[in-house]
Design a protein around this motif. Sequence first.
Motif, PDB file in Angstrom:
ATOM      1  N   PHE A   8       0.867  -1.172   0.000  1.00  0.00           N
ATOM      2  CA  PHE A   8       0.000   0.000   0.000  1.00  0.00           C
ATOM      3  C   PHE A   8       0.903   1.222   0.000  1.00  0.00           C
ATOM      4  CE2 PHE A   8      -2.748  -3.271   1.537  1.00  0.00           C
ATOM      5  CZ  PHE A   8      -4.001  -2.949   1.025  1.00  0.00           C
ATOM      6  N   ALA A   9       0.440   2.307  -0.593  1.00  0.00           N
ATOM      7  CA  ALA A   9       1.276   3.502  -0.710  1.00  0.00           C
ATOM      8  C   ALA A   9       0.441   4.750  -0.474  1.00  0.00           C
ATOM      9  CB  ALA A   9       1.906   3.562  -2.100  1.00  0.00           C
ATOM     10  N   GLY A  10       1.079   5.751   0.101  1.00  0.00           N
ATOM     11  CA  GLY A  10       0.466   7.066   0.224  1.00  0.00           C
ATOM     12  C   GLY A  10       0.372   7.700  -1.155  1.00  0.00           C
ATOM     13  N   GLU A  11      -0.329   8.818  -1.227  1.00  0.00           N
ATOM     14  CA  GLU A  11      -0.574   9.454  -2.523  1.00  0.00           C
ATOM     15  C   GLU A  11       0.716   9.819  -3.263  1.00  0.00           C
ATOM     16  OE1 GLU A  11      -3.971  12.262  -3.512  1.00  0.00           O
ATOM     17  OE2 GLU A  11      -2.289  13.629  -3.212  1.00  0.00           O
ATOM     18  N   ALA A  15       1.807   8.071  -6.753  1.00  0.00           N
ATOM     19  CA  ALA A  15       2.037   8.905  -7.941  1.00  0.00           C
ATOM     20  C   ALA A  15       3.432   8.651  -8.499  1.00  0.00           C
ATOM     21  CB  ALA A  15       1.868  10.383  -7.591  1.00  0.00           C
ATOM     22  N   ARG A  16       4.411   8.574  -7.624  1.00  0.00           N
ATOM     23  CA  ARG A  16       5.792   8.333  -8.052  1.00  0.00           C
ATOM     24  C   ARG A  16       5.924   6.959  -8.717  1.00  0.00           C
ATOM     25  NH1 ARG A  16       7.894  10.104  -3.661  1.00  0.00           N
ATOM     26  NH2 ARG A  16       8.187   8.125  -2.616  1.00  0.00           N
ATOM     27  N   LEU A  17       5.231   5.949  -8.183  1.00  0.00           N
ATOM     28  CA  LEU A  17       5.257   4.614  -8.781  1.00  0.00           C
ATOM     29  C   LEU A  17       4.714   4.627 -10.210  1.00  0.00           C
ATOM     30  CD1 LEU A  17       4.055   2.477  -5.748  1.00  0.00           C
ATOM     31  CD2 LEU A  17       6.302   2.340  -6.841  1.00  0.00           C
ATOM     32  N   LEU A  18       3.788   5.538 -10.487  1.00  0.00           N
ATOM     33  CA  LEU A  18       3.190   5.649 -11.815  1.00  0.00           C
ATOM     34  C   LEU A  18       3.845   6.738 -12.653  1.00  0.00           C
ATOM     35  CD1 LEU A  18      -0.573   5.221 -10.890  1.00  0.00           C
ATOM     36  CD2 LEU A  18       1.080   3.484 -11.558  1.00  0.00           C
ATOM     37  N   ASP A  19       4.946   7.283 -12.148  1.00  0.00           N
ATOM     38  CA  ASP A  19       5.693   8.331 -12.839  1.00  0.00           C
ATOM     39  C   ASP A  19       4.797   9.534 -13.143  1.00  0.00           C
ATOM     40  OD1 ASP A  19       7.946   9.531 -13.939  1.00  0.00           O
ATOM     41  OD2 ASP A  19       7.589   8.694 -15.931  1.00  0.00           O
ATOM     42  N   MET A  20       4.045   9.954 -12.107  1.00  0.00           N
ATOM     43  CA  MET A  20       3.147  11.099 -12.223  1.00  0.00           C
ATOM     44  C   MET A  20       3.440  12.081 -11.108  1.00  0.00           C
ATOM     45  SD  MET A  20      -0.577   9.403 -12.716  1.00  0.00           S
ATOM     46  CE  MET A  20      -0.917   8.231 -13.992  1.00  0.00           C
ATOM     47  N   PRO A  35      -8.404   3.926  -8.805  1.00  0.00           N
ATOM     48  CA  PRO A  35      -9.186   3.618  -7.604  1.00  0.00           C
ATOM     49  C   PRO A  35      -8.872   4.544  -6.435  1.00  0.00           C
ATOM     50  CG  PRO A  35      -7.461   1.982  -7.937  1.00  0.00           C
ATOM     51  CD  PRO A  35      -7.454   2.876  -9.144  1.00  0.00           C
ATOM     52  N   ALA A  36      -9.888   4.753  -5.624  1.00  0.00           N
ATOM     53  CA  ALA A  36      -9.747   5.589  -4.429  1.00  0.00           C
ATOM     54  C   ALA A  36      -8.880   4.867  -3.399  1.00  0.00           C
ATOM     55  CB  ALA A  36     -11.127   5.875  -3.842  1.00  0.00           C
ATOM     56  N   PRO A  37      -8.326   5.619  -2.465  1.00  0.00           N
ATOM     57  CA  PRO A  37      -7.509   4.977  -1.433  1.00  0.00           C
ATOM     58  C   PRO A  37      -8.368   4.219  -0.434  1.00  0.00           C
ATOM     59  CG  PRO A  37      -7.758   7.297  -0.947  1.00  0.00           C
ATOM     60  CD  PRO A  37      -8.391   7.064  -2.293  1.00  0.00           C
ATOM     61  N   ARG A  38      -7.726   3.313   0.275  1.00  0.00           N
ATOM     62  CA  ARG A  38      -8.365   2.594   1.376  1.00  0.00           C
ATOM     63  C   ARG A  38      -8.075   3.359   2.665  1.00  0.00           C
ATOM     64  NH1 ARG A  38      -8.655  -3.088  -0.460  1.00  0.00           N
ATOM     65  NH2 ARG A  38      -8.831  -2.800  -2.697  1.00  0.00           N
ATOM     66  N   ASP A  39      -8.967   3.260   3.607  1.00  0.00           N
ATOM     67  CA  ASP A  39      -8.760   3.873   4.919  1.00  0.00           C
ATOM     68  C   ASP A  39      -8.211   2.794   5.844  1.00  0.00           C
ATOM     69  OD1 ASP A  39      -9.081   4.783   7.589  1.00  0.00           O
ATOM     70  OD2 ASP A  39     -10.571   6.225   6.905  1.00  0.00           O
ATOM     71  N   ILE A  40      -6.972   2.955   6.252  1.00  0.00           N
ATOM     72  CA  ILE A  40      -6.332   2.000   7.148  1.00  0.00           C
ATOM     73  C   ILE A  40      -6.023   2.730   8.447  1.00  0.00           C
ATOM     74  CG2 ILE A  40      -4.371   0.437   7.480  1.00  0.00           C
ATOM     75  CD1 ILE A  40      -4.150   0.344   4.393  1.00  0.00           C
ATOM     76  N   GLY A  41      -6.913   2.595   9.408  1.00  0.00           N
ATOM     77  CA  GLY A  41      -6.724   3.254  10.694  1.00  0.00           C
ATOM     78  C   GLY A  41      -6.625   4.757  10.596  1.00  0.00           C
ATOM     79  N   LEU A  43      -5.487   6.359   7.967  1.00  0.00           N
ATOM     80  CA  LEU A  43      -4.512   6.710   6.940  1.00  0.00           C
ATOM     81  C   LEU A  43      -5.068   6.331   5.577  1.00  0.00           C
ATOM     82  CD1 LEU A  43      -1.302   5.273   8.640  1.00  0.00           C
ATOM     83  CD2 LEU A  43      -2.034   7.664   8.580  1.00  0.00           C
ATOM     84  N   LYS A  44      -4.933   7.205   4.620  1.00  0.00           N
ATOM     85  CA  LYS A  44      -5.384   6.933   3.249  1.00  0.00           C
ATOM     86  C   LYS A  44      -4.224   6.296   2.486  1.00  0.00           C
ATOM     87  CE  LYS A  44      -9.305   8.961   3.973  1.00  0.00           C
ATOM     88  NZ  LYS A  44     -10.458   8.181   4.302  1.00  0.00           N
ATOM     89  N   ARG A  45      -4.429   5.053   2.030  1.00  0.00           N
ATOM     90  CA  ARG A  45      -3.375   4.339   1.308  1.00  0.00           C
ATOM     91  C   ARG A  45      -3.961   3.679   0.063  1.00  0.00           C
ATOM     92  NH1 ARG A  45      -0.872   7.211   3.962  1.00  0.00           N
ATOM     93  NH2 ARG A  45       0.763   6.735   5.455  1.00  0.00           N
ATOM     94  N   TYR A  46      -3.156   3.657  -0.999  1.00  0.00           N
ATOM     95  CA  TYR A  46      -3.554   3.060  -2.273  1.00  0.00           C
ATOM     96  C   TYR A  46      -2.995   1.646  -2.363  1.00  0.00           C
ATOM     97  CZ  TYR A  46      -4.978   7.730  -3.516  1.00  0.00           C
ATOM     98  OH  TYR A  46      -5.612   8.947  -3.517  1.00  0.00           O
TER      99      TYR A  46
END
Length: 67
Positions: A8-11, A15-20, A35-41, A43-46
């Motif tokens: 899982f990754a932060g925004e 973005a960096r993983l997708l070169d954006m 897709p929208a991020p998941r809420d993990i405690g 924290l918003k993570r993709y």
Amino acid sequence: MSPIEPMFAGEATAARLLDMKPKEFADLVARGFLPAPRDIGGLKRYDVDELRRVLRGDKIGAGAMTW
């Protein structure tokens, strides 16, 4: 030692993983292309695997994403 690959990754990382730029990534999420991020405690993570499936076209027609 091999680098750790995130599950899982932060925004900014997603973005960096997708070169954006983060703004480009956030725009594609807001428009429903990614897709929208998941809420993990609170924290918003993709989900990195989900992002991969979307970009490869594996989720097209699955009801989750449309191009």
